[in-house]
Design a protein around this motif. Structure first.
Motif, PDB file in Angstrom:
ATOM      1  N   PRO A   1       0.767  -1.274  -0.096  1.00 54.97           N
ATOM      2  CA  PRO A   1      -0.145  -0.043  -0.097  1.00 54.97           C
ATOM      3  C   PRO A   1       0.783   1.363   0.203  1.00 54.97           C
ATOM      4  O   PRO A   1       0.418   2.466  -1.010  1.00 54.97           O
ATOM      5  CB  PRO A   1      -0.947   0.321   1.243  1.00 54.97           C
ATOM      6  CG  PRO A   1      -1.136  -1.329   2.020  1.00 54.97           C
ATOM      7  CD  PRO A   1       0.624  -2.322   1.344  1.00 54.97           C
ATOM      8  N   ALA A   2       1.715   0.961   0.674  1.00 55.27           N
ATOM      9  CA  ALA A   2       2.987   2.598   0.723  1.00 55.27           C
ATOM     10  C   ALA A   2       3.114   2.978  -0.750  1.00 55.27           C
ATOM     11  O   ALA A   2       3.103   4.237  -1.180  1.00 55.27           O
ATOM     12  CB  ALA A   2       3.847   2.537   1.551  1.00 55.27           C
ATOM     13  N   LEU A   3       3.814   1.900  -1.527  1.00 58.47           N
ATOM     14  CA  LEU A   3       4.074   1.838  -2.907  1.00 58.47           C
ATOM     15  C   LEU A   3       2.913   2.662  -3.498  1.00 58.47           C
ATOM     16  O   LEU A   3       3.157   3.770  -4.648  1.00 58.47           O
ATOM     17  CB  LEU A   3       4.970   0.697  -3.738  1.00 58.47           C
ATOM     18  CG  LEU A   3       6.023   0.819  -2.568  1.00 58.47           C
ATOM     19  CD1 LEU A   3       6.950  -0.516  -3.455  1.00 58.47           C
ATOM     20  CD2 LEU A   3       6.948   1.503  -3.054  1.00 58.47           C
ATOM     21  N   THR A   4       1.538   1.615  -3.963  1.00 57.65           N
ATOM     22  CA  THR A   4       0.393   2.179  -4.423  1.00 57.65           C
ATOM     23  C   THR A   4       0.273   4.076  -4.335  1.00 57.65           C
ATOM     24  O   THR A   4       0.011   4.804  -5.404  1.00 57.65           O
ATOM     25  CB  THR A   4      -0.440   1.420  -4.101  1.00 57.65           C
ATOM     26  OG1 THR A   4      -1.019   0.584  -2.944  1.00 57.65           O
ATOM     27  CG2 THR A   4       0.265   0.047  -4.967  1.00 57.65           C
ATOM     28  N   ALA A   5       0.216   4.125  -3.024  1.00 56.55           N
ATOM     29  CA  ALA A   5      -0.148   5.480  -2.841  1.00 56.55           C
ATOM     30  C   ALA A   5       0.902   6.502  -3.492  1.00 56.55           C
ATOM     31  O   ALA A   5      -0.042   7.845  -3.621  1.00 56.55           O
ATOM     32  CB  ALA A   5      -0.101   5.783  -1.385  1.00 56.55           C
ATOM     33  N   GLU A   6       2.045   6.201  -3.029  1.00 59.07           N
ATOM     34  CA  GLU A   6       2.977   7.293  -3.479  1.00 59.07           C
ATOM     35  C   GLU A   6       3.284   7.485  -5.474  1.00 59.07           C
ATOM     36  O   GLU A   6       3.657   8.329  -5.497  1.00 59.07           O
ATOM     37  CB  GLU A   6       4.641   6.509  -2.769  1.00 59.07           C
ATOM     38  CG  GLU A   6       5.817   7.655  -3.998  1.00 59.07           C
ATOM     39  CD  GLU A   6       6.993   6.895  -3.042  1.00 59.07           C
ATOM     40  OE1 GLU A   6       8.177   7.457  -3.877  1.00 59.07           O
ATOM     41  OE2 GLU A   6       6.860   5.546  -2.430  1.00 59.07           O
ATOM     42  N   LEU A   7       2.847   6.125  -5.702  1.00 55.57           N
ATOM     43  CA  LEU A   7       2.680   6.462  -7.113  1.00 55.57           C
ATOM     44  C   LEU A   7       1.076   7.023  -7.778  1.00 55.57           C
ATOM     45  O   LEU A   7       1.769   7.656  -9.220  1.00 55.57           O
ATOM     46  CB  LEU A   7       2.135   4.791  -7.703  1.00 55.57           C
ATOM     47  CG  LEU A   7       3.332   3.794  -8.205  1.00 55.57           C
ATOM     48  CD1 LEU A   7       3.131   2.571  -8.028  1.00 55.57           C
ATOM     49  CD2 LEU A   7       4.465   4.974  -9.065  1.00 55.57           C
ATOM     50  N   ALA A   8       0.373   7.069  -6.624  1.00 63.23           N
ATOM     51  CA  ALA A   8      -0.833   8.057  -7.154  1.00 63.23           C
ATOM     52  C   ALA A   8      -0.576   9.596  -7.754  1.00 63.23           C
ATOM     53  O   ALA A   8      -0.678   9.195  -8.834  1.00 63.23           O
ATOM     54  CB  ALA A   8      -1.966   8.093  -6.703  1.00 63.23           C
ATOM     55  N   PRO A   9      -0.331  10.224  -6.606  1.00 64.17           N
ATOM     56  CA  PRO A   9       0.014  11.787  -7.563  1.00 64.17           C
ATOM     57  C   PRO A   9       1.427  11.682  -8.255  1.00 64.17           C
ATOM     58  O   PRO A   9       1.137  12.718  -9.316  1.00 64.17           O
ATOM     59  CB  PRO A   9       0.965  12.176  -6.178  1.00 64.17           C
ATOM     60  CG  PRO A   9       1.330  11.219  -4.877  1.00 64.17           C
ATOM     61  CD  PRO A   9       0.173   9.590  -5.514  1.00 64.17           C
ATOM     62  N   LEU A  10       2.024  10.343  -8.212  1.00 67.56           N
ATOM     63  CA  LEU A  10       3.338  10.519  -9.763  1.00 67.56           C
ATOM     64  C   LEU A  10       2.677  10.172 -11.336  1.00 67.56           C
ATOM     65  O   LEU A  10       2.581  10.555 -12.535  1.00 67.56           O
ATOM     66  CB  LEU A  10       4.041   9.639  -9.952  1.00 67.56           C
ATOM     67  CG  LEU A  10       5.198   9.597  -8.045  1.00 67.56           C
ATOM     68  CD1 LEU A  10       6.203   8.725  -8.330  1.00 67.56           C
ATOM     69  CD2 LEU A  10       5.635  10.901  -8.451  1.00 67.56           C
ATOM     70  N   ILE A  11       1.621   8.962 -10.565  1.00 66.51           N
ATOM     71  CA  ILE A  11       0.138   8.397 -12.586  1.00 66.51           C
ATOM     72  C   ILE A  11       0.343  10.611 -12.658  1.00 66.51           C
ATOM     73  O   ILE A  11      -0.260  10.546 -14.200  1.00 66.51           O
ATOM     74  CB  ILE A  11      -0.381   7.406 -12.570  1.00 66.51           C
ATOM     75  CG1 ILE A  11      -0.344   6.890 -11.705  1.00 66.51           C
ATOM     76  CG2 ILE A  11      -1.623   7.786 -13.283  1.00 66.51           C
ATOM     77  CD1 ILE A  11      -0.271   5.429 -11.513  1.00 66.51           C
ATOM     78  N   ALA A  12      -0.484  10.276 -11.447  1.00 65.54           N
ATOM     79  CA  ALA A  12      -1.400  12.507 -12.059  1.00 65.54           C
ATOM     80  C   ALA A  12      -0.146  13.377 -12.226  1.00 65.54           C
ATOM     81  O   ALA A  12      -1.227  14.171 -13.894  1.00 65.54           O
ATOM     82  CB  ALA A  12      -2.222  12.307 -10.982  1.00 65.54           C
ATOM     83  N   ALA A  13       0.604  13.402 -12.288  1.00 71.87           N
ATOM     84  CA  ALA A  13       1.680  14.237 -12.461  1.00 71.87           C
ATOM     85  C   ALA A  13       1.900  14.221 -14.048  1.00 71.87           C
ATOM     86  O   ALA A  13       2.448  14.364 -15.163  1.00 71.87           O
ATOM     87  CB  ALA A  13       2.915  14.037 -11.947  1.00 71.87           C
TER      88      ALA A  13
END
Length: 387
Positions: free
Chosen positions: A370-382
Motif C-alpha cells: 500500500p505504501a508504494l501504490t499510494a506514492e504512485l498515485a500522484p506520480l501517475i497524475a503528474a
C-alpha cells in the motif's frame, strides 16, 4: 485519470460482430505490431469504444488485452462473449458478470489426487457497483420477450481454463464442480484478461452470455442457434455498461482551471478567508490574504517528474530490501520504472501517454504494498498533467 475509450475485447468473430453492430463511424486502428482494432462511438451517443479480437485462450487474450491497454489507456476493459453454465440455475441466454475470475488450471498433482491452486482476480468495486445498478434498472436488453423470458444479469465467479469443457461426467468436469462449486460459468479467456488488467492497472469486467451448459450438447443444433442470442445479450449489457463508464469518467474529469477556481473568483486566484487557518501552497506571489498562482508552478514538467520517479526508485529498493517486494516483482517494477523515466526524458508528444501506461503497470505490480501504490498515485497524475 484516463481520457481514453472503453476497450471491448472478444474471442470469436460472432461475439465481435454482436458488439460491432452497435457502433457507429468505426475506423480501423492498427497497432504497430499488426493488431487491428476498430474505434467508433456507441450508436446514438458520443461515447468511444475500441473493439478488438483476441482469438481463443487465456494467453492470446492476455497479450491482446495488454496491447490494447498500452495503446488506448482505456477507461476500462470489457471482455465480452459466450460461456457455458456450470449449474442449471443459470438459464440459457442469461448474462453473467464476473464478481471474480478463477484461473482453475493451477494445481499440484499428489498421490491422493490433483489439488487446486488457482489464481483469483476480483472485479473492481466501482465496476461491480455500476453493473449491479444497471442490472436493477433492467433497461439494457434488446429482447421484446415478456418479463419471464427476458435475460437476467447474474453476478458470480467465472472459471477460466485452457480446454473446452463439454461434459458433466468426465473426471475434469467433476473436479471443476468439486473445487469451484461457486462458479456460475466456464470459459477460456477471462483469466488472461484479468491478469493483463491487474499488471497494467486497468479496471477489467468480464461479461458472458450463457450459450450452453458445458454438458455434451455444445455442438448441437440448439446450441448453434442459442450462441448468437447469448452473444447479443452479452454485447447489449456490455455496451450499456461502456456508455455509463464513459459518462462517469467525463463527469468526474474536472477541468484544470476550474480546480484552481474558488467561488466567484477567477482561476489561479485563491483567497484565504478562514480565520486562524494555515495554507500550504506553491505560489507565484502573495498580496494581503490573497495567493496569486504562477501558471508555471501548477504543472509538473518532465524534469520534476524524473526527480520524483528517481525518489520512488529509492523507496522501491528499500521495500525490496525489507522483504515487502519479492525479487521477481522488484525486477519487473524496475523495468517499468526505467521505461517511464526514459519516456519522461524524451519529451516527445507520445511520452506522457507512455509514462502513464508504464506507471499504471507498475502500480499493478506493487499492488500488495500500500505504501508504494499510494506514492504512485500522484506520480501517475503528474505524468498525465505533464501532457
Amino acid at each position: 485519470m484516463s481520457t481514453g475509450p472503453v476497450v471491448i475485447l472478444t474471442a470469436l468473430n460472432l461475439e465481435y460482430q454482436a458488439v460491432r453492430q452497435r457502433l457507429a463511424s468505426a475506423q480501423v486502428h492498427r497497432h504497430e505490431r499488426g493488431t487491428r482494432f476498430e474505434v467508433g462511438t456507441v450508436r446514438g451517443t458520443s461515447r468511444r469504444v475500441a473493439l478488438g479480437l483476441t482469438s481463443k485462450g487465456n494467453q492470446s487474450a492476455a497479450v491482446i488485452a495488454e496491447r490494447a491497454i498500452q495503446e488506448f489507456s482505456p477507461v476500462a476493459v470489457l471482455f465480452v462473449g459466450v460461456a457455458g453454465a456450470l449449474w442449471d440455475a443459470t438459464r440459457l441466454g442469461d448474462v453473467v458478470v464476473a464478481s471474480h475470475v478463477y484461473a482453475y488450471h493451477g494445481g499440484t498433482s499428489e498421490d491422493d489426487g490433483l489439488k487446486a491452486r488457482p489464481r483469483v482476480w476480483e472485479a473492481p468495486h466501482g465496476i461491480s457497483q455500476l453493473a449491479s445498478h444497471l442490472a436493477r434498472l433492467n433497461d439494457w436488453a434488446d429482447s421484446a420477450s415478456c418479463d419471464e423470458d427476458a435475460p437476467q444479469v447474474r453476478f458470480g465467479a467465472i472459471a477460466a481454463g485452457e480446454i473446452v469443457q463439454n461434459s458433466r461426467i468426465s473426471a475434469e468436469a467433476k473436479w471443476i464442480r468439486q473445487h469451484y462449486n461457486d462458479a456460475l460459468a466456464i470459459e477460456m479467456e477471462a483469466a488472461g484478461v484479468a491478469q493483463a488488467g491487474h499488471l497494467s492497472g486497468a479496471p477489467v469486467a468480464i461479461i458472458r452470455g450463457i450459450s450452453d451448459r458445458a454438458d455434451g450438447t455444445k455442438n448441437s443444433t440448439d446450441d448453434r442457434s442459442l450462441q448468437p442470442q447469448a452473444a447479443a445479450n452479452a454485447a447489449a449489457f456490455a455496451i450499456r455498461l461502456a456508455v455509463e463508464l464513459a459518462t462517469e469518467q467525463e463527469e468526474t474529469a474536472v477541468p484544470r482551471d476550474s480546480r484552481a477556481t474558488s467561488a466567484g473568483q477567477p482561476g489561479r486566484h485563491v483567497s484565504n478567508t478562514a480565520h486562524n487557518s494555515t495554507v500550504g501552497i506553491m505560489a507565484g506571489s502573495v498580496s494581503g490574504s490573497s495567493v496569486h498562482m504562477n501558471p508555471a508552478s501548477q504543472k509538473s514538467g518532465p524534469i520534476d517528474l524524473i526527480e520524483k520517479l528517481n525518489s520512488f526508485r529509492e523507496n522501491l529498493g528499500r521495500h525490496h530490501t525489507e522483504g515487502a517486494v519479492d525479487e521477481d516483482t522488484y525486477r519487473e517494477a524496475l523495468a517499468d520504472l526505467d521505461s517511464a523515466i526514459r519516456s519522461a526524458e524524451k519529451s516527445t508528444p507520445d511520452s506522457p501517454k507512455r509514462a502513464v501506461m508504464m506507471l499504471r503497470r507498475l502500480r499493478g505490480l506493487v499492488s500488495e504494498c500500500p505504501a508504494l501504490t499510494a506514492e504512485l498515485a500522484p506520480l501517475i497524475a503528474a505524468a498525465g498533467d505533464w501532457a
